[in-house]
Design a protein around this motif. Structure first.
Motif, PDB file in Angstrom:
ATOM      1  N   PHE A  25      53.297  64.620  29.303  1.00 40.20           N
ATOM      2  CA  PHE A  25      54.147  64.954  28.159  1.00 40.20           C
ATOM      3  C   PHE A  25      53.563  66.115  27.356  1.00 40.20           C
ATOM      4  O   PHE A  25      54.312  66.935  26.805  1.00 40.20           O
ATOM      5  CB  PHE A  25      54.322  63.715  27.271  1.00 40.20           C
ATOM      6  CG  PHE A  25      55.035  62.602  27.968  1.00 40.20           C
ATOM      7  CD1 PHE A  25      56.418  62.555  27.995  1.00 40.20           C
ATOM      8  CD2 PHE A  25      54.329  61.617  28.637  1.00 40.20           C
ATOM      9  CE1 PHE A  25      57.089  61.535  28.646  1.00 40.20           C
ATOM     10  CE2 PHE A  25      54.985  60.587  29.293  1.00 40.20           C
ATOM     11  CZ  PHE A  25      56.365  60.557  29.308  1.00 40.20           C
ATOM     12  N   THR A  65      60.759  63.961  25.032  1.00 40.75           N
ATOM     13  CA  THR A  65      59.382  64.001  25.543  1.00 40.75           C
ATOM     14  C   THR A  65      58.376  64.169  24.412  1.00 40.75           C
ATOM     15  O   THR A  65      57.261  63.644  24.494  1.00 40.75           O
ATOM     16  CB  THR A  65      59.213  65.143  26.558  1.00 40.75           C
ATOM     17  OG1 THR A  65      59.445  66.412  25.930  1.00 40.75           O
ATOM     18  CG2 THR A  65      60.184  64.986  27.726  1.00 40.75           C
ATOM     19  N   GLY A  69      55.172  61.866  23.655  1.00 43.18           N
ATOM     20  CA  GLY A  69      53.887  62.541  23.540  1.00 43.18           C
ATOM     21  C   GLY A  69      53.165  62.207  22.252  1.00 43.18           C
ATOM     22  O   GLY A  69      51.926  62.117  22.220  1.00 43.18           O
ATOM     23  N   SER A 196      56.095  73.798  33.407  1.00 44.77           N
ATOM     24  CA  SER A 196      57.388  73.632  32.747  1.00 44.77           C
ATOM     25  C   SER A 196      58.462  74.489  33.404  1.00 44.77           C
ATOM     26  O   SER A 196      59.607  74.044  33.570  1.00 44.77           O
ATOM     27  CB  SER A 196      57.257  73.977  31.262  1.00 44.77           C
ATOM     28  OG  SER A 196      56.350  73.094  30.625  1.00 44.77           O
ATOM     29  N   CYS A 421      61.681  56.533  28.702  1.00 41.79           N
ATOM     30  CA  CYS A 421      61.898  57.981  28.626  1.00 41.79           C
ATOM     31  C   CYS A 421      62.780  58.450  29.784  1.00 41.79           C
ATOM     32  O   CYS A 421      63.713  59.240  29.594  1.00 41.79           O
ATOM     33  CB  CYS A 421      60.551  58.702  28.647  1.00 41.79           C
ATOM     34  SG  CYS A 421      60.674  60.495  28.552  1.00 41.79           S
ATOM     35  N   SER A 422      62.510  57.952  30.984  1.00 42.08           N
ATOM     36  CA  SER A 422      63.299  58.346  32.155  1.00 42.08           C
ATOM     37  C   SER A 422      64.752  57.923  32.006  1.00 42.08           C
ATOM     38  O   SER A 422      65.672  58.699  32.307  1.00 42.08           O
ATOM     39  CB  SER A 422      62.699  57.725  33.421  1.00 42.08           C
ATOM     40  OG  SER A 422      61.368  58.146  33.610  1.00 42.08           O
ATOM     41  N   LEU A 425      66.559  60.098  29.256  1.00 44.44           N
ATOM     42  CA  LEU A 425      66.866  61.442  29.738  1.00 44.44           C
ATOM     43  C   LEU A 425      67.994  61.413  30.772  1.00 44.44           C
ATOM     44  O   LEU A 425      68.888  62.279  30.763  1.00 44.44           O
ATOM     45  CB  LEU A 425      65.609  62.073  30.343  1.00 44.44           C
ATOM     46  CG  LEU A 425      64.519  62.477  29.355  1.00 44.44           C
ATOM     47  CD1 LEU A 425      63.266  62.920  30.092  1.00 44.44           C
ATOM     48  CD2 LEU A 425      65.008  63.596  28.435  1.00 44.44           C
TER      49      LEU A 425
END
Length: 450
Positions: A25, A65, A69, A196, A421-422, A425
């Protein structure tokens, strides 16, 4: 069967788990802002709403994210005090400045990120919105810089004197700007940018492989891969400088990474291979003179071998595979992004080649894997020291009970965070596909028009 309880071992495992999870993250936290900025800048320069929509959609995912983080970053701060109290007692005053500056940089980033997200479509002059993003990019990169100087200090401690086991005459700036800082901070930041770019390029490549040939995805792929190629060149150059730093300041780490046991001139570079109990290497590729070039820029230069150091002061030899994996993936990312750029200039029809798109798609997870390899190599390669040459890792750890219980609790926490998080998103983008948003905003949606 559980291993015998040793607080130092469990502290190392828990810290390694936290760093390994957080670094995913943190990497996108540093790299995604510059990609958002590039997309919005391209939208302004070309008056192209596709690029501005790229920036808008990437920013939404970025916020998710960042939230994760923050949690994992806070965990690291707490674990430094809870799991490594002796280290913090010794070096806490020395590293307090960069730790504070990292927090300040993050606050700076977070404040302007909130303003940036809130002010979409609120300015007649769209350039003002782009200007608000600049502090986000600066804050993210400086946050990485300051926190990496802490790790640099652990590898090259300076800016103090030791009196009766206590650090005195502390100079925080000298400690922060130590010999490891230039190469380590540059390498961390540029690899965040590279990773990224590949993660975002992976998404575009996936859409194109699935038959969605919308120009939006083609522009996303072109921008990310062109950026990735530039960042990969910088990564290769900084990696070369990092090798020269190790040769001068941590020669045992370089020797362990390359299975270089005897001091010699014209030293070859060992790629791959298997090591037996007598330190004989089999099935490896040897590149003549390459280690001498990596270490000193001269094919005839002398490279120090592990024979020069007591075995108790050298890192474990499996770091060779971490180093090889990191370098191999870095070269792959350089090659596949370079191939894309070459085709974009030479033969544009090849840009839709499924093998090229698959290569780019694979680059996304590989880039994360390289980040993990590099971070583990950096930490394990410093062993047995937590503060190089001054304090050994077990000496810095807590002696408290129940670190094993903390480990199991944090495993559960990180699993929950990762899955949540997955899912967030996935739902965020699945329920708001780009085609729907393009139609809502009245942006050209036919895939055959540039």
């Amino acid at each position: 069967m559980f291993m015998e309880y040793d607080p130092a071992i469990y502290s190392r495992i828990l810290t390694g788990l936290t760093l390994g999870f957080h670094i995913l993250f943190a990497t996108v936290g540093v790299g995604i802002p510059i990609m958002i900025a590039l997309a919005e800048w391209m939208g302004l320069r070309k008056n192209d709403e596709h690029y501005r929509l790229l920036a808008r959609r990437w920013a939404r995912g970025f916020v998710v994210t960042v939230a994760v983080g923050v949690v994992t970053g806070t965990s690291i701060g707490l674990q430094l005090s809870l799991l490594w109290p002796n280290f913090m007692q010794l070096a806490g005053q020395t590293i307090s400045l960069p730790l504070f500056m990292e927090t300040f940089a993050f606050f700076f980033e977070a404040i302007f990120l909130g303003i940036y997200l809130y002010t979409w479509d609120r300015f007649k002059n769209k350039a003002l919105h782009f200007i608000i993003l600049i502090p986000v990019v600066i804050g993210a990169s400086f946050s990485a810089f300051f926190i990496t100087t802490v790790n640099s200090f652990m590898n090259a401690p300076q800016g103090f004197e030791i009196t009766n086991g206590v650090l005195t005459n502390i100079d925080p700036l000298a400690a922060m700007f130590n010999p490891a800082t230039p190469t380590k901070t540059a390498h961390v930041i540029v690899t965040c940018y590279l990773t990224s770019a590949f993660v975002l390029g992976m998404i575009a490549a996936y859409k194109l492989l699935k038959g969605n040939n919308h120009v939006y995805h083609k522009k996303a792929l072109h921008m990310t891969m062109t950026s990735a190629f530039i960042f990969s060149i910088a990564t290769v150059l900084i990696g070369d400088l990092s090798g020269k730093y190790l040769a001068e300041y941590q020669p045992e780490k370089l020797a362990a990474a390359e299975w270089h046991f005897e001091t010699e001139t014209e030293a070859p570079l060992i790629v791959g291979g298997v090591l037996d109990d007598d330190n004989n290497v089999s099935y490896a590729l040897e590149i003549p003179y390459a280690l001498s070039v990596l270490a000193h820029g001269d094919p005839g230069s002398e490279v120090i071998g592990l024979e020069e150091f007591p075995e108790r002061d050298t890192p474990p030899l499996f770091v060779h595979y971490l180093f090889d994996g990191m370098v191999a993936i870095g070269m792959y990312l350089f090659a596949i992004s370079g191939l894309y750029v070459a085709f974009s200039w030479w033969k544009k029809s090849w840009l839709s080649n499924k093998w090229l798109l698959r290569g780019i798609f694979i680059g996304g997870p590989l880039s994360f894997l390289a980040i993990e390899f590099g971070w583990v190599f950096a930490e394990i390669g410093r062993q047995p020291w937590i503060l190089y040459g001054i304090m050994r890792t077990p000496e810095g750890a807590t002696t408290a009970d129940h670190v094993d219980s903390m480990l199991y609790l944090f495993i559960g926490l990180y699993a929950l965070l990762g899955i949540s998080c997955s899912l967030v998103l996935r739902r965020m983008y699945k329920h708001n596909p780009v085609e729907h948003e393009l139609e809502q905003r009245g942006i050209e949606s036919r895939g055959d028009r540039e």
